[in-house]
Design a protein around this motif. Structure first.
Motif: not given
Length: 61
Positions: A2-8, A14-18
């Motif tokens: 299962k792939r974890l997605s950022p919840r907050t 952070t994921v978008g800026l990376v």
């Protein structure tokens, strides 16, 4: 698996800026590789043989 997605919101930002610079660098790299595909400097062999004889012109005075 299962792939974890950022919840907050902070995790999503952070994921978008990376991901944004990674995609931008990928696009620049692909564009540069395609632009330099026909460049003569890159089509020469990496280790050329010894240089051939040079033609020497006499100096006129």
């Amino acid at each position: 698996m299962k792939r974890l997605s950022p919840r907050t919101l902070r995790g999503q930002l952070t994921v978008g800026l990376v991901a944004l610079p990674a995609v931008a660098c990928l696009a620049v790299g692909i564009t540069t590789a395609l632009a330099l595909r026909g460049f003569p400097l890159l089509s020469r062999p990496a280790f050329p043989g010894p240089p051939g004889p040079r033609s020497v012109r006499p100096v006129s005075r």
